[in-house]
Design a protein around this motif. Structure first.
Motif, PDB file in Angstrom:
ATOM      1  N   ALA A   1       2.800  11.086   9.592  1.00 47.90           N
ATOM      2  CA  ALA A   1       2.629  10.592  10.948  1.00 47.90           C
ATOM      3  C   ALA A   1       3.953  10.519  11.698  1.00 47.90           C
ATOM      4  O   ALA A   1       5.028  10.483  11.099  1.00 47.90           O
ATOM      5  CB  ALA A   1       1.996   9.201  10.910  1.00 47.90           C
ATOM      6  N   ARG A   2       3.824  10.471  13.005  1.00 47.25           N
ATOM      7  CA  ARG A   2       4.967  10.234  13.893  1.00 47.25           C
ATOM      8  C   ARG A   2       4.800   8.851  14.499  1.00 47.25           C
ATOM      9  O   ARG A   2       3.793   8.566  15.164  1.00 47.25           O
ATOM     10  CB  ARG A   2       5.040  11.271  14.996  1.00 47.25           C
ATOM     11  CG  ARG A   2       6.216  11.041  15.951  1.00 47.25           C
ATOM     12  CD  ARG A   2       6.269  12.102  17.029  1.00 47.25           C
ATOM     13  NE  ARG A   2       7.338  11.851  17.988  1.00 47.25           N
ATOM     14  CZ  ARG A   2       8.575  12.331  17.896  1.00 47.25           C
ATOM     15  NH1 ARG A   2       8.894  13.119  16.885  1.00 47.25           N
ATOM     16  NH2 ARG A   2       9.473  12.059  18.813  1.00 47.25           N
TER      17      ARG A   2
ATOM     18  N   SER B   1       0.810  -1.219   0.000  1.00 44.92           N
ATOM     19  CA  SER B   1       0.000   0.000   0.000  1.00 44.92           C
ATOM     20  C   SER B   1       0.850   1.278   0.000  1.00 44.92           C
ATOM     21  O   SER B   1       0.305   2.382  -0.027  1.00 44.92           O
ATOM     22  CB  SER B   1      -0.928   0.011   1.219  1.00 44.92           C
ATOM     23  OG  SER B   1      -0.163  -0.060   2.406  1.00 44.92           O
ATOM     24  N   ILE B   2       2.181   1.131   0.017  1.00 45.47           N
ATOM     25  CA  ILE B   2       3.078   2.289   0.001  1.00 45.47           C
ATOM     26  C   ILE B   2       3.852   2.278  -1.303  1.00 45.47           C
ATOM     27  O   ILE B   2       4.468   1.275  -1.662  1.00 45.47           O
ATOM     28  CB  ILE B   2       4.068   2.243   1.186  1.00 45.47           C
ATOM     29  CG1 ILE B   2       3.323   2.222   2.515  1.00 45.47           C
ATOM     30  CG2 ILE B   2       5.029   3.431   1.124  1.00 45.47           C
ATOM     31  CD1 ILE B   2       4.224   1.987   3.717  1.00 45.47           C
ATOM     32  N   ASP B   3       3.831   3.412  -2.021  1.00 46.25           N
ATOM     33  CA  ASP B   3       4.660   3.506  -3.217  1.00 46.25           C
ATOM     34  C   ASP B   3       5.801   4.494  -2.983  1.00 46.25           C
ATOM     35  O   ASP B   3       5.742   5.347  -2.092  1.00 46.25           O
ATOM     36  CB  ASP B   3       3.835   3.833  -4.462  1.00 46.25           C
ATOM     37  CG  ASP B   3       3.160   5.187  -4.430  1.00 46.25           C
ATOM     38  OD1 ASP B   3       3.732   6.150  -3.904  1.00 46.25           O
ATOM     39  OD2 ASP B   3       2.043   5.284  -4.973  1.00 46.25           O
ATOM     40  N   ALA B   4       6.847   4.352  -3.776  1.00 45.86           N
ATOM     41  CA  ALA B   4       8.064   5.156  -3.591  1.00 45.86           C
ATOM     42  C   ALA B   4       7.798   6.652  -3.715  1.00 45.86           C
ATOM     43  O   ALA B   4       8.435   7.455  -3.034  1.00 45.86           O
ATOM     44  CB  ALA B   4       9.134   4.722  -4.584  1.00 45.86           C
ATOM     45  N   GLU B   5       6.862   7.053  -4.562  1.00 44.95           N
ATOM     46  CA  GLU B   5       6.562   8.467  -4.769  1.00 44.95           C
ATOM     47  C   GLU B   5       5.890   9.106  -3.556  1.00 44.95           C
ATOM     48  O   GLU B   5       5.898  10.312  -3.406  1.00 44.95           O
ATOM     49  CB  GLU B   5       5.664   8.668  -5.999  1.00 44.95           C
ATOM     50  CG  GLU B   5       6.313   8.295  -7.316  1.00 44.95           C
ATOM     51  CD  GLU B   5       6.296   6.795  -7.572  1.00 44.95           C
ATOM     52  OE1 GLU B   5       5.370   6.080  -7.095  1.00 44.95           O
ATOM     53  OE2 GLU B   5       7.246   6.310  -8.228  1.00 44.95           O
ATOM     54  N   HIS B   6       5.305   8.290  -2.694  1.00 44.61           N
ATOM     55  CA  HIS B   6       4.591   8.799  -1.516  1.00 44.61           C
ATOM     56  C   HIS B   6       5.217   8.289  -0.217  1.00 44.61           C
ATOM     57  O   HIS B   6       4.527   8.084   0.781  1.00 44.61           O
ATOM     58  CB  HIS B   6       3.103   8.414  -1.586  1.00 44.61           C
ATOM     59  CG  HIS B   6       2.399   9.098  -2.704  1.00 44.61           C
ATOM     60  ND1 HIS B   6       2.344   8.564  -3.968  1.00 44.61           N
ATOM     61  CD2 HIS B   6       1.765  10.287  -2.753  1.00 44.61           C
ATOM     62  CE1 HIS B   6       1.673   9.392  -4.755  1.00 44.61           C
ATOM     63  NE2 HIS B   6       1.316  10.443  -4.042  1.00 44.61           N
ATOM     64  N   PHE B   7       6.528   8.092  -0.239  1.00 42.29           N
ATOM     65  CA  PHE B   7       7.245   7.659   0.958  1.00 42.29           C
ATOM     66  C   PHE B   7       8.409   8.605   1.206  1.00 42.29           C
ATOM     67  O   PHE B   7       9.285   8.764   0.360  1.00 42.29           O
ATOM     68  CB  PHE B   7       7.761   6.226   0.809  1.00 42.29           C
ATOM     69  CG  PHE B   7       8.578   5.757   1.982  1.00 42.29           C
ATOM     70  CD1 PHE B   7       8.023   5.665   3.249  1.00 42.29           C
ATOM     71  CD2 PHE B   7       9.904   5.408   1.824  1.00 42.29           C
ATOM     72  CE1 PHE B   7       8.768   5.242   4.331  1.00 42.29           C
ATOM     73  CE2 PHE B   7      10.662   4.978   2.899  1.00 42.29           C
ATOM     74  CZ  PHE B   7      10.097   4.893   4.160  1.00 42.29           C
ATOM     75  N   GLN B   8       8.386   9.237   2.376  1.00 40.40           N
ATOM     76  CA  GLN B   8       9.467  10.150   2.743  1.00 40.40           C
ATOM     77  C   GLN B   8       9.679  10.100   4.250  1.00 40.40           C
ATOM     78  O   GLN B   8       8.729  10.227   5.022  1.00 40.40           O
ATOM     79  CB  GLN B   8       9.131  11.579   2.324  1.00 40.40           C
ATOM     80  CG  GLN B   8      10.218  12.565   2.670  1.00 40.40           C
ATOM     81  CD  GLN B   8       9.864  13.997   2.255  1.00 40.40           C
ATOM     82  OE1 GLN B   8       8.800  14.271   1.741  1.00 40.40           O
ATOM     83  NE2 GLN B   8      10.784  14.885   2.507  1.00 40.40           N
TER      84      GLN B   8
ATOM     85  N   THR C   1       6.020  10.444   5.859  1.00 41.05           N
ATOM     86  CA  THR C   1       4.836  10.510   4.999  1.00 41.05           C
ATOM     87  C   THR C   1       4.872   9.234   4.182  1.00 41.05           C
ATOM     88  O   THR C   1       5.926   8.868   3.636  1.00 41.05           O
ATOM     89  CB  THR C   1       4.870  11.741   4.076  1.00 41.05           C
ATOM     90  OG1 THR C   1       4.884  12.927   4.883  1.00 41.05           O
ATOM     91  CG2 THR C   1       3.656  11.771   3.156  1.00 41.05           C
ATOM     92  N   GLU C   2       3.737   8.534   4.114  1.00 39.59           N
ATOM     93  CA  GLU C   2       3.699   7.282   3.366  1.00 39.59           C
ATOM     94  C   GLU C   2       2.297   7.006   2.865  1.00 39.59           C
ATOM     95  O   GLU C   2       1.322   7.516   3.406  1.00 39.59           O
ATOM     96  CB  GLU C   2       4.191   6.123   4.225  1.00 39.59           C
ATOM     97  CG  GLU C   2       3.383   5.898   5.480  1.00 39.59           C
ATOM     98  CD  GLU C   2       4.005   4.870   6.408  1.00 39.59           C
ATOM     99  OE1 GLU C   2       4.929   4.152   6.009  1.00 39.59           O
ATOM    100  OE2 GLU C   2       3.542   4.782   7.552  1.00 39.59           O
ATOM    101  N   GLY C   3       2.225   6.209   1.817  1.00 41.21           N
ATOM    102  CA  GLY C   3       0.943   5.826   1.246  1.00 41.21           C
ATOM    103  C   GLY C   3       1.040   5.732  -0.262  1.00 41.21           C
ATOM    104  O   GLY C   3       2.054   5.308  -0.816  1.00 41.21           O
ATOM    105  N   ASN C   4      -0.027   6.164  -0.908  1.00 40.19           N
ATOM    106  CA  ASN C   4      -0.075   6.133  -2.365  1.00 40.19           C
ATOM    107  C   ASN C   4      -0.946   7.294  -2.850  1.00 40.19           C
ATOM    108  O   ASN C   4      -1.390   8.112  -2.041  1.00 40.19           O
ATOM    109  CB  ASN C   4      -0.616   4.775  -2.853  1.00 40.19           C
ATOM    110  CG  ASN C   4      -1.951   4.443  -2.227  1.00 40.19           C
ATOM    111  OD1 ASN C   4      -2.912   5.193  -2.341  1.00 40.19           O
ATOM    112  ND2 ASN C   4      -2.020   3.308  -1.541  1.00 40.19           N
TER     113      ASN C   4
END
Length: 140
Positions: free
Chosen positions: A63-64, A34-41, A53-56
């Protein structure tokens, strides 16, 4: 405020489950479909916490994460998310003969009109979340 509680059973040990939940290396996007590289930091990280920050494209959250290896607990404070807004997650791992029971609590505090309209589905989303945890946590 909508909430949800469910549990999953993992074949992994509590420390292995915690390791998967708190792995913020680039391999996180491979472990969690459910996590893609473009939405993971990863914004910041300490020994027992991380701001991420994570997701798609459809669903992400900032989140912390805070975790305590001694109590087998991971707490996630969601500052913002698309589409549900702030809230949080709590994961508690209990050893079993077969691995680990992972109790999951989710709570949201919808602020926008869209979040308020979508939030009534959260209490019924247990099967969706169980499925999302199946691969990463080796659930049965």
């Amino acid at each position: 405020m909508p909430s949800l509680h469910f549990h999953v059973n993992s074949s992994m040990s509590p420390s292995e489950v915690m390791g998967v939940l708190t792995n913020f290396s680039p391999s996180r996007v491979e472990e969690w479909p459910s996590i893609d590289a473009e939405h993971f930091q990863v914004h910041e990280r300490g020994d027992t916490w991380a701001e991420v920050t994570e997701g798609n494209e459809k669903s992400w959250e900032r989140a912390r994460y805070e975790w305590d290896p001694a109590t087998h607990e991971v707490t996630v404070t969601t500052h913002d998310s698309k589409p549900f807004g702030s809230g949080g997650w709590n994961f508690h791992m209990t050893p079993t003969d077969e691995g680990t029971r992972v109790d999951v609590d989710l709570e949201r505090h919808p602020a926008s009109l869209k979040a308020k309209m979508l939030s009534p589905i959260i209490p019924f989303a247990g099967p969706v979340f169980r499925k999302a945890f199946k691969e990463p946590l080796h659930t049965t």
